[in-house]
Design a protein around this motif. Structure first.
Motif, mmCIF file in Angstrom:
data_model
loop_
_atom_site.group_PDB
_atom_site.id
_atom_site.type_symbol
_atom_site.label_atom_id
_atom_site.label_comp_id
_atom_site.label_asym_id
_atom_site.label_seq_id
_atom_site.Cartn_x
_atom_site.Cartn_y
_atom_site.Cartn_z
ATOM 1 N N VAL A 134 0.360 -1.247 0.072
ATOM 2 C CA VAL A 134 -0.498 -0.173 -0.238
ATOM 3 C C VAL A 134 0.667 0.978 -0.174
ATOM 4 O O VAL A 134 1.997 1.234 1.009
ATOM 5 N N ASP A 135 0.338 2.491 -1.110
ATOM 6 C CA ASP A 135 1.295 3.279 -1.156
ATOM 7 C C ASP A 135 0.319 4.334 -0.057
ATOM 8 O O ASP A 135 -0.426 4.679 -0.709
ATOM 9 N N ARG A 136 0.909 4.846 1.246
ATOM 10 C CA ARG A 136 -0.096 5.425 1.999
ATOM 11 C C ARG A 136 -0.132 6.658 1.656
ATOM 12 O O ARG A 136 -1.014 7.659 1.932
ATOM 13 N N ASP A 137 0.604 7.650 0.844
ATOM 14 C CA ASP A 137 0.407 8.590 0.336
ATOM 15 C C ASP A 137 -0.487 8.767 -1.189
ATOM 16 O O ASP A 137 -0.949 10.435 -0.888
ATOM 17 N N THR A 138 -0.950 7.874 -1.878
ATOM 18 C CA THR A 138 -1.767 7.848 -3.059
ATOM 19 C C THR A 138 -2.976 7.294 -2.550
ATOM 20 O O THR A 138 -3.848 7.208 -3.254
ATOM 21 N N GLY A 139 -3.140 5.874 -2.190
ATOM 22 C CA GLY A 139 -4.160 5.168 -1.532
ATOM 23 C C GLY A 139 -3.910 4.491 -3.126
ATOM 24 O O GLY A 139 -4.924 3.673 -2.466
#
Length: 376
Positions: free
Chosen positions: A107-112
């Motif tokens: 999961v990319d927490r910056d982009t979702g």
């Protein structure tokens, strides 16, 4: 009075170091059951918490048998209630009569965005043939993404050219999950074999542009294989690797990176982590529910073979693993850890009564249950 005291002592012993659970703080339920849904066997579990807090469980759905080659699809189930119940099995990837496997999401927490890296090969090509260079094809590397919390997925995009060197034969992403470092870098653990030598090595893939491109990072030494990564409290990355082919003393191998996974130091054997051998999972457990302390979790079979699925916890960044309990005493193999939104610990793992690949089960447990087991 003596009888009551004796019964109390017996209860303490039954809940002693590393004992299997009869406690109310452990709940287990099946997610994939071999033989159901038109598939002979489900294998290679992966589970990850989405940006919304839902859980996505992935598995290889093997049509013709339990083997690693053949017609293998990639399937998933979704839970909105922390793994208590699961939605229907959905098809994520189907490569026709060929193999679509080794799910490794991050999961990319910056982009979702949820990225899902996988590997493909011809269904008629077995690992031994790919290693020997006698196969009709080879292993290729692919990536999918979800922009809606894992409900739907993009078409697979091949990234073999940037993720695999020409001299590499066998190749696998994960199995398990990737991580995102504090820097924002996405990191996927993987492994490969080298043509002409059949030497196996762990390596990592990374992306510094939110998944747009993927590059090869650190490569470990011969004799390492399936791996999982965790970022330590001081910013170093620790890669926990399978010892393969197994060599005595058969222990997990651990390598550390000081540059975010671009290079890896020579590995050491961790005497506290036995290797059956099989894949294993490692994950950071530093949440408000865990008391705000830095903790790591680890799961793998701790028996002489693929049996006795055990969860361990370290409170000193993997230097020692004094806290441990057994989830399942019988046959068990691959596993994947997740931390749920309420701080509960989740383990998706292969288990059975006669064999390790009868079902893939999700275990939910809390810190209180886990810490009842501690080395004395």
């Amino acid at each position: 009075m003596r009888r009551r005291a004796a019964l109390g002592l017996l209860a303490v012993l039954l809940l002693g170091v590393g004992s299997p659970a009869a406690a109310r703080d452990l709940a287990q339920g099946d997610v994939f059951v071999s033989g159901e849904g038109g598939y002979h066997t489900y294998r290679i579990p992966s589970v990850i918490a989405t940006p919304s807090g839902a859980l996505l469980a992935f598995a290889e759905a093997r049509k013709g048998g339990a083997g690693d080659a053949g017609d293998i699809d990639l399937v998933s189930r979704r839970s909105e209630d922390d793994g208590r119940t699961w939605g229907p099995v959905t098809l994520v990837g189907d490569n026709g009569p060929n193999t679509f496997g080794n799910p490794c999401p991050v999961v990319d927490r910056d982009t979702g965005t949820i990225w899902l890296l996988t590997t493909h090969n011809r269904g008629t090509d077995h690992e031994r043939d790919i290693l020997a260079g006698t196969s009709a094809g080879t292993r290729t590397v692919w990536v999918l993404k979800s922009l809606d919390d894992g409900r739907t997925w993009s078409r697979p995009e091949e990234i073999t050219a940037s993720a695999k060197r020409p001299e590499w034969t066998w190749y696998a992403t994960g199995p398990g999950v990737g991580i995102q470092l504090r820097s924002g870098r996405l990191l996927i653990p993987a492994n490969h074999a080298v043509a002409g030598t059949q030497a196996h090595r762990s390596h990592v893939l990374y992306s510094d542009d939110h998944g747009a491109t993927w590059r090869i990072g650190g490569i470990s030494v011969d004799g390492t294989n399936e791996s999982q990564a965790v970022e330590l409290a001081d910013g170093r990355v620790m890669l926990n690797m399978r010892n393969h082919p197994p060599k005595a003393p058969n222990r997990r191998l651990v390598a550390v990176s000081t540059d975010g996974g671009l290079t890896l130091a020579p590995p050491r054997g961790d005497e506290a982590l036995p290797e059956p051998p099989a894949q294993a999972s490692v994950l950071r457990y530093s949440t408000s529910a865990s008391g705000g302390r830095n903790r790591l979790l680890f799961t793998n079979p701790s028996g002489r073979g693929r049996e006795r699925m055990t969860i361990r916890m370290s409170e000193d960044e993997g230097e020692t693993w004094p806290i441990w309990r057994v989830l399942h005493e019988g046959p068990a193999a691959y596993s994947c850890l997740a931390v749920l939104r309420d701080g509960t610990i989740g383990v998706l793992y292969e288990r059975g009564q006669r064999g390790a690949y009868e079902r893939i089960t999700f275990a939910r447990l809390d810190l209180a249950w886990l810490t009842q087991g501690r080395d004395r």
